[in-house]
Design a protein around this motif. Structure first.
Motif, PDB file in Angstrom:
ATOM      1  N   GLY A  69       0.792  -1.140   0.048  1.00  0.00           N
ATOM      2  CA  GLY A  69       0.077  -0.077  -0.138  1.00  0.00           C
ATOM      3  C   GLY A  69       0.822   1.391  -0.010  1.00  0.00           C
ATOM      4  N   GLU A  70       1.942   1.375   0.726  1.00  0.00           N
ATOM      5  CA  GLU A  70       3.049   2.412   0.948  1.00  0.00           C
ATOM      6  C   GLU A  70       3.664   2.691  -0.573  1.00  0.00           C
ATOM      7  N   LEU A  94      -5.754  -4.336   5.760  1.00  0.00           N
ATOM      8  CA  LEU A  94      -6.961  -3.686   5.479  1.00  0.00           C
ATOM      9  C   LEU A  94      -6.887  -2.311   5.113  1.00  0.00           C
ATOM     10  N   MET A  95      -6.262  -1.536   5.897  1.00  0.00           N
ATOM     11  CA  MET A  95      -6.129  -0.074   5.976  1.00  0.00           C
ATOM     12  C   MET A  95      -5.498   0.219   4.605  1.00  0.00           C
ATOM     13  N   GLN A  96      -4.893  -0.528   3.808  1.00  0.00           N
ATOM     14  CA  GLN A  96      -4.386  -0.128   2.648  1.00  0.00           C
ATOM     15  C   GLN A  96      -5.377   0.127   1.637  1.00  0.00           C
ATOM     16  N   LEU A  97      -6.425  -0.645   1.577  1.00  0.00           N
ATOM     17  CA  LEU A  97      -7.682  -0.459   0.770  1.00  0.00           C
ATOM     18  C   LEU A  97      -8.028   1.133   0.686  1.00  0.00           C
ATOM     19  N   ALA A  98      -8.312   1.559   1.956  1.00  0.00           N
ATOM     20  CA  ALA A  98      -8.781   2.848   2.281  1.00  0.00           C
ATOM     21  C   ALA A  98      -7.736   4.032   1.601  1.00  0.00           C
ATOM     22  N   LYS A  99      -6.294   3.729   2.184  1.00  0.00           N
ATOM     23  CA  LYS A  99      -4.861   4.701   1.652  1.00  0.00           C
ATOM     24  C   LYS A  99      -4.839   4.658   0.201  1.00  0.00           C
ATOM     25  N   THR A 100      -4.971   3.552  -0.464  1.00  0.00           N
ATOM     26  CA  THR A 100      -4.736   3.717  -1.900  1.00  0.00           C
ATOM     27  C   THR A 100      -5.586   4.235  -2.668  1.00  0.00           C
ATOM     28  N   LEU A 122      -5.882   7.568  -5.099  1.00  0.00           N
ATOM     29  CA  LEU A 122      -6.280   7.964  -6.374  1.00  0.00           C
ATOM     30  C   LEU A 122      -7.511   8.904  -6.561  1.00  0.00           C
ATOM     31  N   ALA A 123      -8.043   8.966  -5.692  1.00  0.00           N
ATOM     32  CA  ALA A 123      -8.772  10.196  -5.325  1.00  0.00           C
ATOM     33  C   ALA A 123      -8.232  11.678  -5.861  1.00  0.00           C
ATOM     34  N   SER A 166     -10.296  -2.438  -4.334  1.00  0.00           N
ATOM     35  CA  SER A 166      -9.958  -0.987  -4.235  1.00  0.00           C
ATOM     36  C   SER A 166      -9.339  -0.531  -5.442  1.00  0.00           C
ATOM     37  N   TYR A 167      -7.846  -0.616  -5.640  1.00  0.00           N
ATOM     38  CA  TYR A 167      -7.403   0.191  -6.725  1.00  0.00           C
ATOM     39  C   TYR A 167      -7.528  -0.724  -7.909  1.00  0.00           C
ATOM     40  N   ALA A 168      -7.716  -1.729  -8.118  1.00  0.00           N
ATOM     41  CA  ALA A 168      -7.961  -2.451  -9.322  1.00  0.00           C
ATOM     42  C   ALA A 168      -9.200  -1.911 -10.215  1.00  0.00           C
ATOM     43  N   MET A 169      -9.985  -1.548  -9.504  1.00  0.00           N
ATOM     44  CA  MET A 169     -11.436  -1.374  -9.968  1.00  0.00           C
ATOM     45  C   MET A 169     -11.765   0.259 -10.116  1.00  0.00           C
ATOM     46  N   LEU A 170     -10.691   1.129 -10.056  1.00  0.00           N
ATOM     47  CA  LEU A 170     -10.828   2.422  -9.766  1.00  0.00           C
ATOM     48  C   LEU A 170     -10.067   3.201 -11.057  1.00  0.00           C
ATOM     49  N   GLY A 171      -9.684   2.498 -11.786  1.00  0.00           N
ATOM     50  CA  GLY A 171      -9.185   3.333 -13.130  1.00  0.00           C
ATOM     51  C   GLY A 171     -10.152   4.190 -13.671  1.00  0.00           C
TER      52      GLY A 171
END
Length: 284
Positions: free
Chosen positions: A140-141, A175-181, A185-186, A210-215
Motif C-alpha cells: 500500500g505504501e 486492510l487499511m491499505q484499501l482506504a489509503k490507496t 487515487l482520488a 480497491s485500486y484495481a477497479m478504480l481506473g
C-alpha cells in the motif's frame, strides 16, 4: 569404448555420463500445448498455439512496457515488518525472509518511472510469486508513493494488479491499505492525471475491492481471473452453480466491469493509445 553398454537388463549409462535436460527449456500450457521457453519469451510469454497468457511478474512487464527496459525504480529497498508477531504454521518474519530469498524481491509490488513510446509514465506492478501477491503495508505504501510521484510530476499512472488479496499476517494493517490507496487515487483524479488499471491473472480480494477497479479505464488480459472471493468460495456460499466462465475477464467485460481486454503483445500500444487520446496528443 562406447559410452553405454548392453546388459541383460537393457542399456545402462554410468551416472557421470548421463545427460539431464535442463529445467525451464519447455513450457506446457493448461491446454497441453508445449512451447519452447525461448520462443515463449519472444512472444511476450503467450503460448502461440492457444493464446494462453502465462503468469509473469514485474520484471517481465517492465521489459514489455518501458522503452528499452530503462526505468528508475522507486522505493526499491522498502521491506515489510512483523508488527503483530504473527505465527501460523511458521513465523511471518520467516515467511518474509523465505519469499525474499526465493523471488529476489523485497515485497509483492515494484514501482518505477520511465518512458513508454517516448512518454513519461509511472508503473506499479504486483508480483504473485511473493506470498501470492498479497497486499500488506509495504504494498500500500509503495503504491501510494508512486501515485504521489505521478501527482508531483504530472505523469500518468499504470497499476498492474496480480494478487490473492489482503495479507492476513498483517490483519488490520493490510486492510487499511484499501482506504489509503483509494484516497491517493482520488487525489490523482482531482489533479486530472490519467490512471489505467490493468487486471491480470488473478486479481482478487482487497485488490479488486480497491485500486484495481478504480481506473479511469479498467483493462485486462484475456482469460484473467477477476473477482472478490474465488469461484469455489462463491459457489459454497450461495449454494448455486455458477455461470460458465464466471469471473473470467471476458465474463467481467460482458457485465460492464471492464472497458476492454487486450492481448499482451498489444498492451504497450493500447496503453499509449489511451494516454494519447485522453491527453489530446497525436496518436503514434
Amino acid at each position: 569404448m562406447a559410452w553405454f553398454k548392453r546388459t541383460e537388463k537393457g542399456i545402462q549409462t554410468p551416472t557421470e555420463n548421463k545427460k539431464d535436460v535442463p529445467k525451464g527449456l519447455w513450457y506446457k500450457s493448461p491446454t497441453g500445448k508445449i512451447v519452447d521457453a525461448e520462443e515463449l519469451a519472444k512472444n511476450f510469454y503467450v503460448s502461440p498455439e492457444d493464446g494462453y497468457h502465462v503468469r509473469i511478474g514485474s520484471k517481465e512487464y517492465f521489459e514489455i512496457l518501458f522503452d528499452n527496459n530503462e526505468y528508475e525504480e522507486l522505493d526499491a529497498d522498502m521491506t515489510s515488518k512483523d508488527p503483530l508477531k504473527f505465527v501460523d504454521t511458521k513465523k511471518y518474519g520467516d515467511r518474509l525472509k523465505d519469499a525474499q530469498e526465493k523471488t529476489k524481491l523485497k515485497d509483492a509490488v515494484r514501482t518505477g518511472v520511465g518512458k513508454s513510446k517516448g512518454k513519461d509514465i509511472v508503473i506499479a506492478c504486483m508480483d504473485f510469486a511473493f506470498i501470492g501477491g498479497s497486499m500488506g503495508a509495504v504494498v500500500g505504501e509503495k503504491i501510494a508513493r508512486a501515485i504521489d510521484h505521478s501527482i508531483k510530476n504530472r505523469i500518468p499512472f499504470l497499476m498492474i494488479s496480480k494478487s490473492g488479496g489482503a495479507r492476513m499476517m498483517e490483519a488490520a494493517y493490510s486492510l487499511m491499505q484499501l482506504a489509503k490507496t483509494s484516497a491517493k487515487l482520488a487525489q490523482l483524479a482531482d489533479a486530472k492525471i490519467p490512471y489505467i488499471s490493468l487486471c491480470t491473472d488473478p486479481t482478487t480480494g482487497g485488490t479488486t475491492a480497491s485500486y484495481a477497479m478504480l481506473g479511469d479505464v479498467n483493462i485486462s488480459e484475456p482469460g484473467a481471473l477477476i473477482g472478490f472471493a474465488g469461484p469455489r468460495v462463491v459457489k459454497d456460499t450461495t449454494g448455486k452453480d455458477l455461470p460458465e466462465g464466471f469471473q473470467t475477464a471476458e465474463f467481467v467485460l460482458e457485465h460492464g466491469f471492464l472497458d476492454f481486454i487486450t492481448p499482451r503483445r498489444e498492451l504497450k500500444d493500447k496503453v499509449n493509445l489511451y494516454l494519447d487520446l485522453i491527453q489530446n496528443q497525436p496518436v503514434r
